[in-house]
Structures are given as structure tokens and as C-alpha cells.
Motif scaffolding. Structure first.
Motif, PDB file in Angstrom:
ATOM      1  N   ASP A 149     -36.301  63.234 124.712  1.00 50.31           N
ATOM      2  CA  ASP A 149     -34.966  63.440 124.153  1.00 50.31           C
ATOM      3  C   ASP A 149     -34.371  62.131 123.628  1.00 50.31           C
ATOM      4  N   GLY A 150     -35.181  61.094 123.568  1.00 48.43           N
ATOM      5  CA  GLY A 150     -34.828  59.804 122.989  1.00 48.43           C
ATOM      6  C   GLY A 150     -36.139  59.078 122.745  1.00 48.43           C
ATOM      7  N   LEU A 151     -36.077  57.858 122.287  1.00 43.25           N
ATOM      8  CA  LEU A 151     -37.294  57.134 121.928  1.00 43.25           C
ATOM      9  C   LEU A 151     -38.140  56.824 123.165  1.00 43.25           C
ATOM     10  N   ILE A 152     -39.441  57.149 123.101  1.00 42.71           N
ATOM     11  CA  ILE A 152     -40.420  56.710 124.094  1.00 42.71           C
ATOM     12  C   ILE A 152     -41.607  56.084 123.370  1.00 42.71           C
ATOM     13  N   TYR A 163     -40.116  64.297 133.184  1.00 42.75           N
ATOM     14  CA  TYR A 163     -39.523  63.246 134.006  1.00 42.75           C
ATOM     15  C   TYR A 163     -38.073  63.033 133.592  1.00 42.75           C
ATOM     16  N   ASP A 164     -37.170  63.042 134.588  1.00 39.77           N
ATOM     17  CA  ASP A 164     -35.755  62.794 134.379  1.00 39.77           C
ATOM     18  C   ASP A 164     -35.448  61.356 134.800  1.00 39.77           C
ATOM     19  N   LYS A 177     -38.357  53.684 127.384  1.00 41.97           N
ATOM     20  CA  LYS A 177     -37.508  53.116 126.328  1.00 41.97           C
ATOM     21  C   LYS A 177     -36.090  53.700 126.382  1.00 41.97           C
ATOM     22  N   GLU A 178     -35.678  54.510 125.365  1.00 43.18           N
ATOM     23  CA  GLU A 178     -34.297  55.002 125.289  1.00 43.18           C
ATOM     24  C   GLU A 178     -34.129  56.427 125.804  1.00 43.18           C
ATOM     25  N   ALA A 179     -35.221  57.061 126.221  1.00 47.30           N
ATOM     26  CA  ALA A 179     -35.154  58.476 126.622  1.00 47.30           C
ATOM     27  C   ALA A 179     -34.540  58.626 128.010  1.00 47.30           C
ATOM     28  N   THR A 180     -33.858  59.738 128.217  1.00 49.58           N
ATOM     29  CA  THR A 180     -33.425  60.097 129.572  1.00 49.58           C
ATOM     30  C   THR A 180     -34.312  61.189 130.148  1.00 49.58           C
TER      31      THR A 180
END
Length: 505
Positions: free
Chosen positions: A476-479, A403-404, A380-383
Motif C-alpha cells: 500500500d506504499g513503496l516497497i 505484514y502490517d 520503505k514507505e509501506a504500512t
């Protein structure tokens, strides 16, 4: 009683005296093969014989350190529940007085033949002062072995650019009406290579050729070679020593991988493509394969690494085997998946679907030290996202898989995993439809991560406190955790299949 029988009996007595105390250690694995006590390394003689899988292993049955090698032995009907058997072979003759080194097994005329390297030191320099020859031991029942009276069956190294002393780890197979074996070696100028031999009867061997040789950064010695046919292609699997790190690759002391190509059985030469790793974690060496009655190509490896810390040595044991893995070829690369039989160990399913979050998230009842997790995560929005395993915040313990999304790398971090070990390993992984599929096997002192249905695997030993059982997801963002399944896994080594559900020894 023969010298060999006496040597075997001495080894068995030593193990029996130690095994009860060793079994109490909190790092003892539940569903991975390890010896009842003391040191083990390479898998040997992996074979399917009279309806059962036999797995032997390099074993020093007197201390938890490497020493004169014996062959330990387990067997299984299903690659999951393993029964300990007596030591199969022990150093007893002049040609193997300092060790029965690695080798393989094959059935012929209803008997199980072990082909191994007889090893002896000829001086104090363990790199130059040694003799290695290839030998046979034979069994009518797959348990009690006698060495061939006219060993060795392959004595001196052939002529040519072939190191005469470092010549070991025969892997034998049958092709057509003849037997072949490939043996690890190096050139006189320290370049890894493998030698191919042919025989009509396993007793008389003819040298065919150097089947393959390293070029560039390909190591100074190729150990534990294995050649097999898979999905229409020939595979050479081996463990090169001395490859230098390149970017994210080759950061273990020694590597294990493969090349895909075609073996010309007349010339004895293997034309092949580039070297690829079989596992991108810390602890994976000397893999060996067999083929079973279903035609499946099954691989197992040593779940440790040379010169690595082994905190379990304090408790009189060292080393273990990976889960057996089935191999496939897809787009010129080997895919490895856990054997489906491991699913018989599953107990008590916990399941979640479509849970979205950012930051940290703990799923109720998803924790433990002997379990399987099957999870699909949509980025989704995660990096960056992942999970922490074997966590204990008070002790500061965790093993982190992250995971990056920008770099498209998966990282396994054991800097805070517990006793003895540290470091990170990374491997490139592409998301499929913006999703990462992980199948994770956690045991009391190991983790194996299968990525995107076996495209990549990362294996590590860890030595956390027994109270470190937490599991926490982070992003670090939406998953979205689209699917999450967790099972406890029962004990299956040293336990009969009937008794497994009761978890009794």
C-alpha cells in the motif's frame, strides 16, 4: 503366521488396492510425506538407524477417517527422498486390540525398538472407558517388527494424582548408561502433565516423577511429549489439548509447543520457563524429534489439525507430514529451519534483485504449485505489504500472507484458499533493518512459511483448484523486493533419489 503378521498383511493389502487411484488426486503432495492411501496422523518412531532416517506415523489403512491405529512407515537417506515401506505394526493382541497409538524408536544392540501405547476401549464413552499401556516391538532390519511376548512393559499407572486411563505416547532416549521415557498424561482433575520413567534395559521400567505439570491456561491433557538436550539446555516439547485462546495465540483446536529448562535426572523434575508455540499457522500437531549422525536435532509434525475439514478424504486419503526442520536455540527460543537437503529438489532458478513498486506486482515466471520462494522485502514507505499465493482471479482463489508495519504482525489468510477451509492466523514479527525475510514452501495442498531465518513458522493445508497457480506481490506504499529467488521443487516421496530428476513414480 502370527496374529500380528496377519494383521499387518491385511493392512498392506488394503493400501495396495487403493494406492494407484489415490496417486491420481491433484492434491497429492510432491515433497511431503503422506501415506499411499487412507488416514494418517502423528509422526512416530522418528529415528536414525543404520545410516537411514526412519519415520513412522499413525495410520488407519482401511478408510480416510481415523480408526484403529497402525504404524505406517517410510525411510530416507537424506530426509528429502522418501521410500514407502510396509506397515510396521498393527493391532493384534488384547492389550492393543483397538490401536497401536503413538510412540517412539531407539536403537539398542543393533536392533530397532519401537515403544508405543497399546490402546483398547472398555465401553462406549471414549473419554473414560479406555485402557492404555506401553509396549515394545523389535526389529533386526528396521522393517519387520515383532511385538515383545511379555508386553506391556509399563502396565498400570503409578500412584498419585495421575489419571489411570489417559497415559500415552512414550518418547524414549538414552542418557548416560540408562534409558528414559516421558509419557503424556493428565491429573485426575484434568490438568496436563508428563511422567518420567527410567530403565536399564528398555524392558523393566521404574517411575521417577511427574516431570512437569500445567498451571493456568495450559490444557487438560499433554500429548506426544519429547524431552531432548539442545544447545546446552533441556527442552520439553508437547501438544497440550484444551488451551483457551489468548489474543492472537491458541486458536487451533489443540496446540504444539515447548518449554526450555533443565531436567534433574535424579529427582525426575524439569524446571522450565514459559510455554512457546512451535508453529503459528493452522496445521501443525504432535511434533517429534530425532538426532542424526551429524548431531542435528530434526523435527517433523503432523501437517493437519483435529476436527479440521480434510477435503482430500473424498479421494481416499487424509493427512501429511511437515517438512523436516532443524532446531536451534537462540535467546531462549527455538529457531526452526528447513533441512538443507531439501535444496536438492530445486530446479530452474528464477531470480530478481532491487525491484521497487507500490500497488500490485507480478514477477514473470514466479508461479506454480510446487515451489520454493526465498524473498527479502524492504518495507520503505509501506504500512502493509505481502503476497498472494495459489491465485486464480476467475475462481476468486488466493492464500494471502500480509505484514502490517504499524502493528508488527504477520497474517496468514486462507479464507479464499479453495475447498473446505477458512480463517486467519497472526503472529508478531519484527523487521530486521526494516526488512522481512520469508522462505516459503508451496506444495500442491500446503504452504509452509519460515520467517526471518526460522524465528517464526506458519504452516497450513489448502485445497485450491489445480489451475490456481498465480503469485502476486502487493504493497500500500513503496516497497523494495531486494532479493527474490524462486525454484520449482521436484517430487521426492515414493520416488528413488536416482529417478527423482525424471519425476517418475
Amino acid at each position: 503366521m502370527t496374529q500380528h503378521k496377519q494383521a499387518v498383511e491385511k493392512a498392506i493389502k488394503s493400501i495396495n488396492q487403493a494406492k494407484e487411484e489415490v496417486s491420481k488426486n491433484h492434491w497429492r503432495l510432491n515433497y511431503h510425506v503422506a501415506s499411499p492411501a487412507y488416514w494418517i496422523n502423528d509422526p512416530n518412531g522418528f529415528s536414525y538407524y543404520k545410516g537411514e532416517y526412519h519415520l513412522f506415523y499413525q495410520h488407519h489403512p482401511f478408510t480416510p477417517q481415523w480408526g484403529p491405529m497402525h504404524w505406517g512407515h517410510v525411510k530416507s537417506k537424506d530426509l528429502t527422498h522418501w521410500e514407502h515401506l510396509p506397515v510396521a505394526i498393527a493391532p493384534s493382541e488384547d492389550y492393543d486390540r483397538d490401536g497401536c497409538f503413538s510412540g517412539s524408536a531407539i536403537e539398542k544392540d543393533g536392533k530397532l525398538y519401537l515403544m508405543y501405547t497399546g490402546h483398547k476401549w472398555t465401553g462406549d464413552n471414549h473419554d473414560t472407558d479406555l485402557e492404555q499401556v506401553q509396549c515394545l516391538a523389535i526389529s533386526e532390519d528396521g522393517i519387520n517388527f515383532e511385538k515383545l511376548t511379555n508386553n506391556p512393559v509399563i502396565g498400570a499407572a503409578p500412584e498419585g494424582d495421575i489419571h489411570p486411563n489417559h497415559i500415552r505416547d512414550p518418547k524414549v532416549w538414552k542418557h548416560g548408561d540408562e534409558y528414559y521415557c516421558v509419557i503424556g498424561n493428565k491429573t485426575k482433575n484434568e490438568v496436563g502433565q508428563v511422567l518420567l520413567y527410567r530403565s536399564a534395559d528398555l524392558l523393566e521400567w521404574e517411575f521417577l516423577n511427574v516431570a512437569a505439570k500445567g498451571e493456568g491456561n495450559f490444557g487438560y491433557m499433554w500429548e506426544c511429549p519429547d524431552i531432548f538436550h539442545l544447545d546446552g539446555q533441556d527442552v520439553l516439547m508437547m501438544s497440550p489439548q484444551g488451551m483457551k485462546p489468548e489474543g492472537h495465540l491458541y486458536h487451533n483446536l489443540h496446540q504444539s509447543g515447548y518449554v526450555v529448562g533443565e531436567l534433574d535426572y535424579e529427582s525426575g523434575k524439569l524446571g522450565h520457563g514459559a510455554f512457546q508455540l512451535l508453529d503459528y499457522g493452522f496445521d501443525f500437531y504432535a511434533p517429534q524429534t530425532t538426532v542424526d549422525e551429524k548431531g542435528r536435532r530434526v523435527m517433523v509434525a503432523w501437517m493437519a489439525m483435529w476436527e479440521s475439514d480434510m477435503p482430500e478424504q473424498e479421494f481416499e486419503w487424509a493427512g501429511a507430514m511437515t517438512l523436516p526442520r532443524q532446531l536451534f536455540i537462540k535467546n531462549g527460543q527455538i529457531i526452526s529451519k528447513p533441512m538443507p537437503e531439501v535444496e536438492t529438489l530445486r530446479e530452474g532458478l528464477t531470480e530478481y534483485e532491487h525491484v521497487s513498486f507500490e500497488g500490485d506486482h507480478v514477477f514473470k515466471d514466479v508461479s506454480g504449485d510446487s515451489l520454493e520462494i526465498d524473498v527479502i522485502i524492504e518495507a520503505k514507505e509501506a504500512t502493509r505489504f505481502g503476497l498472494k499465493m495459489r491465485m486464480n482471479e476467475e475462481l476468486g482463489e488466493e492464500t494471502v500472507l500480509s505484514y502490517d508495519c504499524n502493528e508488527e504482525f504477520l497474517t496468514l489468510d486462507r479464507n479464499k484458499s479453495g475447498k473446505g477451509l477458512d480463517g486467519t492466523r497472526r503472529t508478531p514479527v519484527k523487521l530486521h533493518d526494516n526488512e522481512l525475510h520469508l522462505r516459503i514452501f508451496i506444495d500442491t495442498s500446503s504452504i509452509e512459511v519460515f520467517v526471518n531465518d526460522g524465528e517464526k513458522v506458519m504452516t497450513t493445508r489448502i485445497y485450491p483448484d489445480p489451475t490456481s497457480t498465480g503469485i502476486e506481490f502487493f504493497a500500500d506504499g513503496l516497497i523494495s523486493v531486494k532479493k527474490l529467488k524462486k525454484w520449482a521443487l521436484g517430487k521426492s516421496v515414493g520416488v528413488s533419489p536416482i529417478a527423482a530428476s525424471g519425476l517418475t513414480e
